[in-house]
Design a protein around this motif. Structure first.
Motif, short mmCIF file in Angstrom:
data_model
loop_
_atom_site.label_atom_id
_atom_site.label_comp_id
_atom_site.label_asym_id
_atom_site.label_seq_id
_atom_site.Cartn_x
_atom_site.Cartn_y
_atom_site.Cartn_z
N VAL A 145 0.85 -1.20 0.00
CA VAL A 145 0.00 0.00 0.00
C VAL A 145 0.89 1.26 0.00
O VAL A 145 0.66 2.20 -0.77
N GLU A 165 -7.93 0.06 -5.26
CA GLU A 165 -8.78 -0.37 -4.14
C GLU A 165 -10.19 -0.69 -4.65
O GLU A 165 -10.79 -1.67 -4.26
N LEU A 171 -1.30 7.94 5.01
CA LEU A 171 -2.08 9.16 5.25
C LEU A 171 -1.88 9.72 6.66
O LEU A 171 -2.35 10.80 6.97
C1 S3P Z 1 -6.55 4.36 4.41
C2 S3P Z 1 -6.58 3.33 5.32
C3 S3P Z 1 -5.65 2.20 5.28
C4 S3P Z 1 -5.18 1.96 3.84
C5 S3P Z 1 -4.61 3.21 3.27
C6 S3P Z 1 -5.61 4.36 3.25
C7 S3P Z 1 -7.52 5.48 4.54
O1 S3P Z 1 -6.28 1.01 5.77
O2 S3P Z 1 -6.24 1.52 3.04
O3 S3P Z 1 -3.46 3.56 4.00
O4 S3P Z 1 -7.68 6.26 3.59
O5 S3P Z 1 -8.18 5.59 5.61
P1 S3P Z 1 -6.60 0.74 7.34
O6 S3P Z 1 -7.86 1.45 7.67
O7 S3P Z 1 -6.73 -0.74 7.40
O8 S3P Z 1 -5.42 1.25 8.10
#
Ligand code: S3P
Length: 186
Positions: free
Chosen positions: A55, A71, A131
């Motif tokens: 990711v 995604e 993020l």
């Molecule tokens: C994100 C959450 C992450 C992952 C990416 C973006 C988001 O997953 O999909 O870093 O935008 O809230 P988790 O909620 O499992 O940490």
């Protein structure tokens, strides 16, 4: 779209955990899947499997937009599974796309996991989320993202506050709340 009647037959629908980063979707989801003898799918891991990239690497190479695109592909691919066989833990930002949510709702019950900002900051200390760089401003960043996302997280059938709870307690609350039949391994 899942109706009140569908909630009464939750056993024939997938369980889809949504919620902000650090609300324990993956940890509770794994326990749920084990207890209900269902397959567990984490959409972040699915994206990584489908692309061969982590990711963090996708964010670095293709930006957030590039990640969201990949995604969405992963989320839509879940329609191929028989409803009622999966527990899905979504990435925290899956809710931002209406198409994602329409698709997830077509085969699953959406369960929103929440936690207080303080608890979220404590749980995401590892600093792996692109993020949310950990550090002095982590709490401010969490609060502002939470506010921004609030309207998107309102699309759910059930919500469970995970603050101060262990993942097995969260899984238990979900199973009890939906009256699911639990054929736990002894
Ligand atoms: C994100 C959450 C992450 C992952 C990416 C973006 C988001 O997953 O999909 O870093 O935008 O809230 P988790 O909620 O499992 O940490």
């Amino acid at each position: 779209m899942v109706t009140g009647k569908d909630l009464q037959r939750a056993g024939s629908l997938n369980l889809v955990l949504t919620g902000f980063m650090g609300t324990g979707k993956t940890a509770a989801g794994k326990i749920l899947a084990h207890r209900l003898k269902r397959r567990f799918i984490d959409t972040d891991l699915l994206v990584e499997e489908m692309t061969g990239l982590s990711v963090s690497r996708i964010f670095k190479q293709h930006g957030e937009e590039g990640f969201r695109c990949r995604e969405k592909k992963a989320v839509l691919s879940l329609e191929a599974f028989t409803p009622g066989t999966l527990v899905v833990a979504t990435g925290g930002g899956v809710v931002l796309s209406r198409e994602n949510m329409d698709s997830l709702e077509s085969h699953g019950i959406i369960i929103l996991l929440t936690a207080s900002p303080a608890e979220i900051v404590k749980r995401i200390r590892s600093g792996k989320r692109p993020l949310l760089k950990s550090g002095f401003y982590a709490r401010e960043r969490v609060c502002s993202l939470l506010m921004e996302r609030e309207p998107y997280y309102s699309r759910n059938h059930r919500r469970v506050d995970t603050s101060g709870k262990e993942p097995y307690q969260v899984a238990g609350l979900i199973i009890d709340g939906l009256g699911l039949n639990c054929r736990e391994l002894s």
